[in-house]
Design an enzyme around this catalytic site. Structure first.
Site, PDB file in Angstrom:
ATOM      1  N   HIS A 112      86.273  41.518  21.311  1.00  6.19           N
ATOM      2  CA  HIS A 112      86.358  42.845  21.945  1.00  6.19           C
ATOM      3  C   HIS A 112      85.195  43.041  22.897  1.00  6.19           C
ATOM      4  O   HIS A 112      84.040  42.892  22.502  1.00  6.19           O
ATOM      5  CB  HIS A 112      86.338  43.943  20.879  1.00  6.19           C
ATOM      6  CG  HIS A 112      87.633  44.086  20.142  1.00  6.19           C
ATOM      7  ND1 HIS A 112      88.039  45.262  19.570  1.00  6.19           N
ATOM      8  CD2 HIS A 112      88.616  43.191  19.905  1.00  6.19           C
ATOM      9  CE1 HIS A 112      89.227  45.084  19.009  1.00  6.19           C
ATOM     10  NE2 HIS A 112      89.587  43.826  19.190  1.00  6.19           N
ATOM     11  N   TYR A 141      86.790  55.368  18.233  1.00  2.97           N
ATOM     12  CA  TYR A 141      86.001  56.259  17.383  1.00  2.97           C
ATOM     13  C   TYR A 141      86.269  57.684  17.871  1.00  2.97           C
ATOM     14  O   TYR A 141      86.001  57.981  19.044  1.00  2.97           O
ATOM     15  CB  TYR A 141      84.506  55.968  17.523  1.00  2.97           C
ATOM     16  CG  TYR A 141      84.057  54.662  16.896  1.00  2.97           C
ATOM     17  CD1 TYR A 141      84.213  53.446  17.552  1.00  2.97           C
ATOM     18  CD2 TYR A 141      83.441  54.657  15.639  1.00  2.97           C
ATOM     19  CE1 TYR A 141      83.784  52.260  16.972  1.00  2.97           C
ATOM     20  CE2 TYR A 141      83.005  53.475  15.056  1.00  2.97           C
ATOM     21  CZ  TYR A 141      83.172  52.281  15.722  1.00  2.97           C
ATOM     22  OH  TYR A 141      82.748  51.104  15.149  1.00  2.97           O
ATOM     23  N   PRO A 161      79.018  53.065   7.493  1.00  8.19           N
ATOM     24  CA  PRO A 161      79.758  52.049   8.256  1.00  8.19           C
ATOM     25  C   PRO A 161      80.024  52.394   9.721  1.00  8.19           C
ATOM     26  O   PRO A 161      80.565  51.559  10.452  1.00  8.19           O
ATOM     27  CB  PRO A 161      81.074  51.909   7.476  1.00  8.19           C
ATOM     28  CG  PRO A 161      81.191  53.144   6.665  1.00  8.19           C
ATOM     29  CD  PRO A 161      79.819  53.649   6.406  1.00  8.19           C
ATOM     30  N   LYS A 185      77.379  47.827  10.960  1.00  6.20           N
ATOM     31  CA  LYS A 185      76.187  46.983  10.896  1.00  6.20           C
ATOM     32  C   LYS A 185      75.959  46.282   9.554  1.00  6.20           C
ATOM     33  O   LYS A 185      75.173  45.324   9.486  1.00  6.20           O
ATOM     34  CB  LYS A 185      74.926  47.836  11.190  1.00  6.20           C
ATOM     35  CG  LYS A 185      74.811  48.262  12.614  1.00  6.20           C
ATOM     36  CD  LYS A 185      74.335  47.119  13.506  1.00  6.20           C
ATOM     37  CE  LYS A 185      74.638  47.336  14.952  1.00  6.20           C
ATOM     38  NZ  LYS A 185      75.674  46.476  15.520  1.00  6.20           N
ATOM     39  N   TYR A 203      75.313  48.301  19.515  1.00  3.03           N
ATOM     40  CA  TYR A 203      76.593  47.972  18.875  1.00  3.03           C
ATOM     41  C   TYR A 203      76.838  46.469  18.858  1.00  3.03           C
ATOM     42  O   TYR A 203      77.268  45.908  17.841  1.00  3.03           O
ATOM     43  CB  TYR A 203      77.745  48.702  19.591  1.00  3.03           C
ATOM     44  CG  TYR A 203      79.014  48.730  18.782  1.00  3.03           C
ATOM     45  CD1 TYR A 203      79.306  49.806  17.939  1.00  3.03           C
ATOM     46  CD2 TYR A 203      79.917  47.674  18.820  1.00  3.03           C
ATOM     47  CE1 TYR A 203      80.463  49.824  17.176  1.00  3.03           C
ATOM     48  CE2 TYR A 203      81.076  47.684  18.059  1.00  3.03           C
ATOM     49  CZ  TYR A 203      81.341  48.759  17.241  1.00  3.03           C
ATOM     50  OH  TYR A 203      82.484  48.773  16.474  1.00  3.03           O
TER      51      TYR A 203
END
Ligand code: RFL
Ligand code: PHB
Length: 397
Positions: free
Chosen positions: A77, A206, A298, A302, A390
């Site tokens: 991704h 998200y 979560p 990580k 990220y």
């Protein structure tokens, strides 16, 4: 009861990603280990947990010779989407970081690959074997006592790696007064489902919604992984499949995008949210790694990546000790891990604070969250900060 004794160099408690990877990396450098795991092989291979691997996690698994299936089946991704107020902002990792990406590949698949590699190499993993105590780590002859259901057995070793997760026995075995605990709990949890349905988006979404957070993720082109913010003591019995899908449609869809694909729900669970760090990650010859030492909520994806980063350092430090009898890297292990752990804690807390509904009455907080998301949507600097955390900070960050 009879007591059988096993002798090895490194005794490892826990066959999650941390314990298995440590055993694998040590074996490649000629250091012997025994792993004891309280659950069955089937249980650890089917436990659905993390799904997002940082680039350097993938690179490490590749370098360690266990990346073939991950490279074949993992979904690379190059960005994620943030959805709020009917809008969608894309964080473009490829444009904002030096060509970095994440790979979606289930933690249980990593665990399967590691178990297969250890067993093929003749490694010892004792399943259905609960460690009941760890001893002697303040001296130079530590032991692990475990029960395999029929007898109590002992592992005599040079070092113990406590890779037994948040609820294990290693961390509580450290003397009172040695550990300092830093902790935050959140007033919500995640209701997670695995669905037999093609993901309706190629990238993770998200979402911040007035009803609470939601996340669309996936495991394969046929399987969607979805999460909904819920109460910490949520009763799953009150969530029929229809209610779950309704909430997901409401929180994740905007008017322009495709509808969420529904499918049979294969698994449902509720995960509490916690930030937790135990310092130092060591007493004498007992070393903590992964969730045994730290937990992140979560939202930043990580947890498993931190476990892998700890293990990279621990494996190097142990190999160095065996090669040169030099303990400096072992002495430095806890400090080196914690620098990075705290940065991941900060990021995970920040993503959590940005995207969840904390207090139904706080109109101020909701406006502040929406302003921050609007700022991120319009600022390359803000997007870069999100993207570089990220995809994963450098190992020496
Ligand atoms: P684990 O995986 O908990 O493994 C510990 C093992 O120790 C065993 N054990 C014992 N064995 C013998 N004797 C005893 N006394 C024992 N006590 C315990 C347990 O049975 C278990 O097999 O810890 P480890 O290896 O440190 O790995 C950590 C990760 O599992 C964890 O951080 C991640 O799953 C967190 N996480 C995520 N991390 C990511 O990097 N990316 C993600 O996308 C992500 N998503 C998630 C997550 C965790 C979640 N849940 C369920 C907490 C999503 C969720 C919903
Ligand atoms: C998952 O796919 O399980 C997942 C993805 C991203 C997260 C957490 C979990 O932040």
């Amino acid at each position: 009861m009879a007591q059988a004794v096993l002798r090895t160099q490194v005794g490892i408690v826990g066959a999650g990603p941390a314990g298995l990877l440590l055993s694998h990396l040590l074996a490649r450098e000629g250091v012997a280990s025994v792993v004891v795991e309280s659950r069955s092989r089937r249980h650890v291979e089917e436990r659905i947990r993390a799904g997002v691997l940082e680039q350097q996690t993938v690179d490490l698994l590749d370098e360690a010779g266990i990346g073939a299936r991950l490279r074949r089946e993992g979904l690379v991704h190059h960005g994620i989407k943030l959805r709020f107020s009917g809008r969608t902002a894309r964080i473009d990792f490829a444009a904002l970081t030096p060509g970095r990406a994440v790979t979606v590949y289930g933690q249980h698949e990593v665990v399967k690959d590691l178990i297969a590699a250890r067993l093929a190499a003749g490694g010892t993993i004792v399943f259905d074997a609960e460690a009941t105590s760890v001893h002697g780590f303040d001296g130079d002859a530590p032991t692990i006592t475990f029960s395999d259901g029929t007898q109590t057995r002992r592992i005599e070793c040079d070092f113990i790696a406590g890779c037994d997760g948040f609820h294990g026995i290693s961390r509580p075995s450290i003397d009172a007064g040695v550990l300092r605990i830093y902790e935050r709990t959140y007033p919500f949890a995640w209701l997670g489902i695995l669905a037999q349905a093609p993901p309706s988006s190629e990238e993770l979404i998200y979402a911040l919604h007035d009803d609470g957070f939601a996340l669309l993720s996936m495991r394969s082109p046929q399987i969607t992984r979805l999460y909904l913010q819920c109460a910490p003591d949520e009763d799953l019995g009150k969530w029929s499949d229809a209610r779950i899908w309704d909430a997901l449609h409401t929180r994740l869809e905007d008017t322009s995008g495709p509808r969420l694909n529904e499918g049979a729900i294969l698994q449902k669970s509720v995960t509490p949210m916690r930030s937790f760090v135990a310092e130092p990650m060591r007493q004498g010859r007992l070393f903590l790694a992964g969730d045994a030492a730290h937990i992140v909520p979560p939202t930043g994806a990580k947890g498993m990546n931190l476990a892998v980063a700890d293990i990279r350092l621990l494996a190097c430090a142990l190999v160095h000790w065996y090669a040169s009898n030099d303990a400096s890297a072992l002495e430095n292990y806890s400090d080196a891990c914690l620098r990075r752990v705290w940065k991941a804690q900060r990021f995970s807390w920040w993503m959590t604070s940005l995207l969840h509904r904390f207090d139904a009455d706080s109109a101020f907080d909701r406006r502040r969250q929406l302003a921050e998301l609007d700022y991120i949507a319009g600022s390359r600097a803000a997007q870069t900060a999100l993207a570089e955390n990220y995809v994963g900070l450098p190992l020496d960050a």
